[in-house]
Design a protein around this motif. Sequence first.
Motif, PDB file in Angstrom:
ATOM      1  N   CYS A  65       0.826  -1.216   0.000  1.00 24.67           N
ATOM      2  CA  CYS A  65       0.000   0.000   0.000  1.00 24.67           C
ATOM      3  C   CYS A  65       0.858   1.264   0.000  1.00 24.67           C
ATOM      4  CB  CYS A  65      -0.916   0.000   1.224  1.00 24.67           C
ATOM      5  SG  CYS A  65      -2.070  -1.377   1.199  1.00 24.67           S
ATOM      6  N   HIS A  70      -1.833   3.186  -2.251  1.00 22.02           N
ATOM      7  CA  HIS A  70      -3.224   2.761  -2.158  1.00 22.02           C
ATOM      8  C   HIS A  70      -4.047   3.858  -1.484  1.00 22.02           C
ATOM      9  CE1 HIS A  70      -6.298  -0.447  -0.730  1.00 22.02           C
ATOM     10  NE2 HIS A  70      -6.607   0.024  -1.916  1.00 22.02           N
ATOM     11  N   CYS A  72      -5.913   3.568   0.959  1.00 22.05           N
ATOM     12  CA  CYS A  72      -6.092   3.303   2.394  1.00 22.05           C
ATOM     13  C   CYS A  72      -5.131   4.171   3.227  1.00 22.05           C
ATOM     14  CB  CYS A  72      -5.843   1.825   2.694  1.00 22.05           C
ATOM     15  SG  CYS A  72      -4.123   1.346   2.516  1.00 22.05           S
ATOM     16  N   TRP A 115      -4.228  -5.722  -2.913  1.00 25.55           N
ATOM     17  CA  TRP A 115      -3.536  -4.806  -1.999  1.00 25.55           C
ATOM     18  C   TRP A 115      -3.182  -5.511  -0.704  1.00 25.55           C
ATOM     19  CZ3 TRP A 115      -1.662  -0.401  -3.747  1.00 25.55           C
ATOM     20  CH2 TRP A 115      -2.227   0.147  -4.906  1.00 25.55           C
ATOM     21  N   CYS A 117      -3.218  -4.470   2.265  1.00 25.29           N
ATOM     22  CA  CYS A 117      -4.127  -4.296   3.398  1.00 25.29           C
ATOM     23  C   CYS A 117      -5.351  -5.213   3.317  1.00 25.29           C
ATOM     24  CB  CYS A 117      -4.578  -2.839   3.503  1.00 25.29           C
ATOM     25  SG  CYS A 117      -5.556  -2.280   2.088  1.00 25.29           S
TER      26      CYS A 117
END
Length: 137
Positions: A65, A70, A72, A115, A117
């Motif tokens: 990430c 990403h 997030c 991803w 996460c």
Amino acid sequence: MDNLTKEQRSAQMRLVRSANTKPEIAVRKLVYNLGYRYRLHPADVPGRPDIALKSRKKAIFVNGCFWHRHACTAGQRVPKSKAEFWLLKFEKNIARDAAVRTDLRKQGWRYCVIWECGIKDETKVLARIRKFLHARD
Ligand SMILES: [Zn+2]
């Protein structure tokens, strides 16, 4: 001595650093257990995907990430020291990822990004990979 250019060497170093991460190994296992066989980081496929199914022209990327930015929390983090350096680096990473996606599409590849996460939810990841690999288009 080898005959890599400076650029090739740094590309290789990048790969070594990012290859065989824990999330990557977890995803490999899922794909393997679904009965698929694949190549790892093939040099002749754009972006050297973590997992490549050459006959089906399908590539799976397991992205960290932070490095791949990403949406997030982890992906939006910017280290406080040398922030400018990091922002430039991230910009380059994002541009590189976009160029890779374009090249893949041009060469008729389908790709799927998993991803880091999201890896903990194995059921979800498995469902996604299965759907991606089963699709015939
Ligand atoms: Zn993330």
